[in-house]
Design a protein around this motif. Structure first.
Motif: not given
Length: 476
Positions: A284-310
């Motif tokens: 579970l922790l591995n998956m969450i860390m992978e999700l965080d990495t992907c989210k950071n990448k998506a955020d850098a590309q401007g693909c996230t929104t306020r609905a994704d939360g912080v």
């Protein structure tokens, strides 16, 4: 053809009614006959959906009935049988999977498509609105888990992970641990194909709609508290069930001895189930860390929104917990065995206490070390900086971090190295880097011995140094 299909549907419906009638007859009963009926129900589901050559996907009601047995049963046999059946059903009828698509023969291309079976049964419910007519009203969702239910389950397991509580375990505790393992399997089965597809398409929506992300963004849970409980469960259960440290589980109070509070069958099962629960938390922790990495990448590309939360990245929560609770540092490094993610944790732990390297300017003659494990090792190259580091970290903690960082570095495939951009696809550069890190590792321990004269070298440190010396001798 339509008549044939209609007959098959009618026959399947009649068969499912007969199977459900078995479990309905034992509803609200707690007797040997009711136990036998539930076993017969599980066997019937397995026979029609797993064993049969013309196996059919079970309906929502059947899956829910099997899941309910796992959640509320007190019989060890029923708990384990329902757990195994649910995992078998999920493998045979996945909710999310990748499907290959062959394009026109002239193009000779093979594409991958993410298939999401939206009407498939799931143990999670993140909304009171249930789209499927087969599922009926929201009240029929009894037994499913929302985010708050998942949080309560984790809190319960954190209590079970206490040594004394674990020794007096019962079927309820085993059922909760198996329930958690099953839920993690579901989250993983949904997340992995989505992540694979995301890496090909960089479409953040695929991961935003994952069960894992929907679980974590819920306002019903305190993410930091949830993760701290997960770390407690993973490390404590590992200590109890694996016994990797010298002072874990006193022999006189060993859970392997029969006690009045725990029958023999439950006691024998508890160690294996506890160990697998620790592994499930790690997944579970591995998956969450992978999700965080992907989210950071998506955020850098401007693909996230306020609905994704912080929310606070998991690595930061782990670092804080390891810093203020040194007792879990060793078990964490021992059980958290994903080399890439472990290396990231070790690097960030070191650089939390080591002065950051100076920023290189255009006029700089040399190149400053970046905040990688190699850079951290070089900070141990002289006694002065080593003394400064061990004042903040401690000698034993420094040894553990160096050893596990070294092992993780050697275990990470070269293509995944974040600090060796110039060595990708270059075996000679990769070999040179390994030689350098072995030299730096030996040098770091020489500085440690000088800075802390009475320091005791840990067994794992001796093994790591022997490995480093062996690598150098082979490549000399």
């Amino acid at each position: 053809m339509a008549i044939c299909d209609r007959r098959k549907t009618i026959n399947r419906g009649a068969l499912e009614e007969n199977i459900l009638a078995i479990i309905d007859a034992s509803e609200a009963k707690d007797s040997q006959d009711a136990h036998d009926d539930r076993i017969a129900f599980l066997e019937a589901v397995r026979a029609t959906s797993i064993v049969s050559e013309s196996r059919t996907q079970p309906s929502y009601k059947i899956c829910q009935a099997v899941f309910k047995i796992l959640r509320i049963e007190k019989s060890l046999e029923l708990i384990i049988t329902s757990y195994q059946l649910l995992n078998e059903l999920d493998k045979c009828f996945p909710r999310v999977y990748l499907s290959g698509i062959d394009q026109l023969e002239s193009t000779n291309k093979h594409m991958t498509e993410l298939v999401v079976v939206k009407e498939a049964w799931s143990p999670f419910i993140f909304s009171l609105e249930i789209a499927s007519s087969e599922r009926g009203a929201a009240k029929d969702a009894e037994g499913l888990l929302d985010s708050s239910g998942f949080l309560i389950l984790i809190q319960y397991l954190a209590d079970v992970a206490d040594e004394n509580t674990f020794q007096s375990c019962d079927t309820k505790s085993l059922g909760k641990m198996l329930l958690f393992q099953y839920l993690v399997n579901i989250l993983e089965g949904d997340f992995i194909p989505r992540k694979t597809m995301y890496e090909e398409t960089t479409n953040w929506i695929l991961l935003r709609e994952s069960l894992l992300n929907m679980l974590l963004v819920s306002r019903k849970i305190n993410f930091k508290s949830l993760m701290k409980d997960c770390l407690t469960i993973m490390c404590k259960l590992y200590q109890i069930c694996i016994g990797f440290s010298d002072d874990v589980v006193c022999p006189d109070n060993s859970v392997s001895k029969s006690t009045k509070k725990c029958d023999v069958a439950v006691e024998i099962t508890s160690l294996e189930v506890g160990k697998n629960t620790s592994i499930a938390v790690r997944k579970l922790l591995n998956m969450i860390m992978e999700l965080d990495t992907c989210k950071n990448k998506a955020d850098a590309q401007g693909c996230t929104t306020r609905a994704d939360g912080v929310r606070t990245p998991l690595v930061e929560i782990i670092l804080d917990e390891l810093t203020y609770n040194n007792d879990i540092l060793q078990p964490f490094l021992q059980v958290f065995d994903d080399p890439k993610l472990k290396l990231e944790v070790v690097e960030q732990y070191f650089w939390k206490y080591i002065s950051k390297p100076s920023v290189r300017t255009r006029r700089s003659n040399g190149s400053a070390d970046d905040t990688t494990f190699i850079g951290a090792l070089k900070c141990f190259s002289n006694v002065t900086s080593t003394r400064s580091i061990i004042k903040k970290i401690g000698t034993e903690e420094a040894q553990l971090l160096l050893v596990h960082g070294f092992q993780a570095y050697l275990s990470v495939p070269s293509r995944q190295y974040p600090d060796e951009d110039n060595s990708h696809g270059n075996p000679e550069s990769r070999s040179s880097s390994v030689i350098d890190i072995c030299k730096n590792m030996i040098s770091a321990f020489k500085s440690l011995r000088t800075a802390a004269e009475h320091m005791e070298i840990l067994l794992c440190s001796k093994e790591a140094l022997f490995m480093a010396a062996t690598i150098l001798s082979v490549n000399s």
